[in-house]
Design a protein around this motif. Structure first.
Motif: not given
Length: 483
Positions: A319-320, A282, A323, A263, A326-327
């Motif tokens: 969105w980036e 998102k 992300e 991931s 999220e990571k």
């Protein structure tokens, strides 16, 4: 990587960056070592290079690297030299047979004395392994420490040694590992970058080698929702296949380890329509702010926008950032690894993008007051700085460039500034009838760039050196960011 080879690699990389003579003073500055040390490194390195590659050193000229670029992948030459180092050969042997031999037996295998081997182990424990919180035992040499840290260390070690070609895992099938990753790609409509896919095949081989040796990862229980993650179903199927192939049982922690690492790998989505749908979803979630993960992202976005008014806060950027966090949450499920993760770009970003990096750091420090349980380090600050830096959209403005006694170079300085700043800045270098607030307004000038103080009331003045420094250019960028 031991210090001596790190210097060799840095020297070769510098010489390969341009086909020209590098002065010894330039090399000294880049490597932070003396002229004598540079000459010693060159003498030793030349003996290891193939005949088609030579390093020429000349009094009065400096140092130049000669080879035919069309026929040589220079990175592979460096990797080959890396594999010949004793420290690499020791660590490679310990990966496959660590704990099986005493110090003297191991020294015989490496064709060195036991005293020399012990000195090498002491050096590795004090430097290369220390940053990973690992150590090599002495009586029956073996790498000890957190299993996740051991895997991460060997992942970096082997990829440095075989970045371009080769496969260092005799008990594993590389084609099979790559096929497993290809299946994950096709099931999720993603594609890994080529280097990322090769790197992940190394990681999978390291994981399976360690598991077959009875070494298992330990993932602390936390709040991360593994089952709802994008790759969960595919990784679970992959683990079942591995269990059947090797006739073993893989604990849940191994599934989560593999899921986390894939991931975190660098991939893109195949389907642009799917990307648009995901971005829209998102954005909708962030507007509702129902989940804590959305609050985490929104809080940072507010801080970032306050620090960088020129951010183009479009859906893709939002969105980036989502992300990224999220990571970050995923990495926090592997606290051992998050403490040691690094980026090769951190030094560059801290040096070349210092004001932006510091502003990003201030944002994260403020953000961290609300979310103290989520850890981050320089690696994450580097990623955020690059992400924000690529999303800045400066206001288009018109500046008048005023050069003091060096009028003849005004066009040179104007071009230099334009090359660094970009098309958002229009520079006027024409001679005006004096320089007053009325004249500035007449020519629609937004601000003045000058090599000396100017008294104006209607527009700001950015003072620069005759040849603009990096700080001068940063000050011009800041002015472009103002509304």
């Amino acid at each position: 990587m031991e210090k001596e080879f790190a210097l060799t690699q840095k020297l070769l990389t510098l010489l390969d960056s341009e086909y020209r003579w590098f002065t010894l003073a330039e090399i000294e500055e880049q490597l932070s070592v003396s002229d004598k040390t540079i000459r010693k490194i060159i003498d030793e390195t030349q003996q290891e290079l193939p005949p088609s590659i030579t390093i020429e050193i000349s009094r009065g000229k400096g140092v130049i690297l000669h080879y035919e670029k069309r026929n040589v992948a220079f990175g592979e030459v460096i990797s080959s030299m890396y594999r010949q180092r004793t420290f690499y050969q020791l660590l490679d042997l310990l990966f496959l047979e660590g704990g099986r031999y005493g110090l003297e037996e191991l020294a015989d295998k490496l064709y060195m004395s036991s005293s020399s081997l012990k000195k090498l182990i002491i050096r590795l424990n004090s430097h290369e392994l220390k940053q990973y919180h690992l150590r090599i035992t002495y009586s029956m040499p073996e790498v000890k420490g957190s299993e996740i840290n051991i895997r991460y260390f060997y992942w970096k070690l082997y990829y440095d040694a075989y970045e371009f070609s080769g496969w260092p895992f005799p008990g594993m099938d590389q084609a099979q590992m790559l096929e497993y990753i290809t299946t994950v790609e096709s099931e999720n409509d993603i594609v890994y970058f080529l280097n990322a896919k090769r790197s992940l095949s190394f990681l999978a081989a390291i994981m399976m080698t360690r598991v077959l040796q009875g070494k298992y990862a330990d993932i602390p229980r936390g709040q991360y929702h593994w089952e709802s993650s994008l790759l969960h179903s595919s990784i679970t199927s992959w683990v079942r296949t591995l269990e059947q192939r090797y006739s073993i049982h893989l604990p849940l922690d191994e599934t989560r380890f593999l899921q986390a690492m894939l991931s975190l790998g660098q991939y893109n989505y195949y389907d642009e329509a799917k990307i648009s749908t995901m971005i829209a979803m998102k954005k909708s979630k962030l507007m509702q702010i129902q989940e804590e993960e959305d609050q985490i992202v929104n809080h940072f976005l507010m801080l970032a926008l306050a620090a960088f008014p020129a951010i183009d806060m479009n859906d893709r950027f939002i969105w980036e950032i989502g992300e990224f966090f999220e990571k970050l949450r995923l990495e926090n499920s592997l606290p051992d690894m998050i403490a040691i993760s690094t980026s090769s770009l951190t030094e560059y970003v801290q040096r070349e993008c210092r004001p932006m990096y510091q502003s990003v750091m201030s944002c994260m420090q403020e953000w961290g007051k609300r979310y103290p349980g989520i850890l981050y380090n320089d690696y994450h600050l580097t990623k955020l700085t690059l992400l924000i830096g690529s999303s800045l959209r400066y206001n288009s403005k018109k500046a008048f460039l005023l050069i003091g006694g060096e009028f003849s170079i005004r066009h040179y300085v104007a071009k230099l500034i334009k090359n660094e700043i970009g098309d958002e800045l229009i520079i006027n270098t024409s001679i005006m009838e004096g320089l007053t607030d009325e004249i500035i307004q007449k020519h629609n000038i937004d601000f003045v760039i000058s090599t000396f103080p100017v008294e104006l009331n209607t527009v700001p003045v950015v003072i620069i050196s005759t040849i603009p420094t990096k700080r001068d250019l940063e000050n011009i960028r800041k002015e472009l960011m103002q509304p």
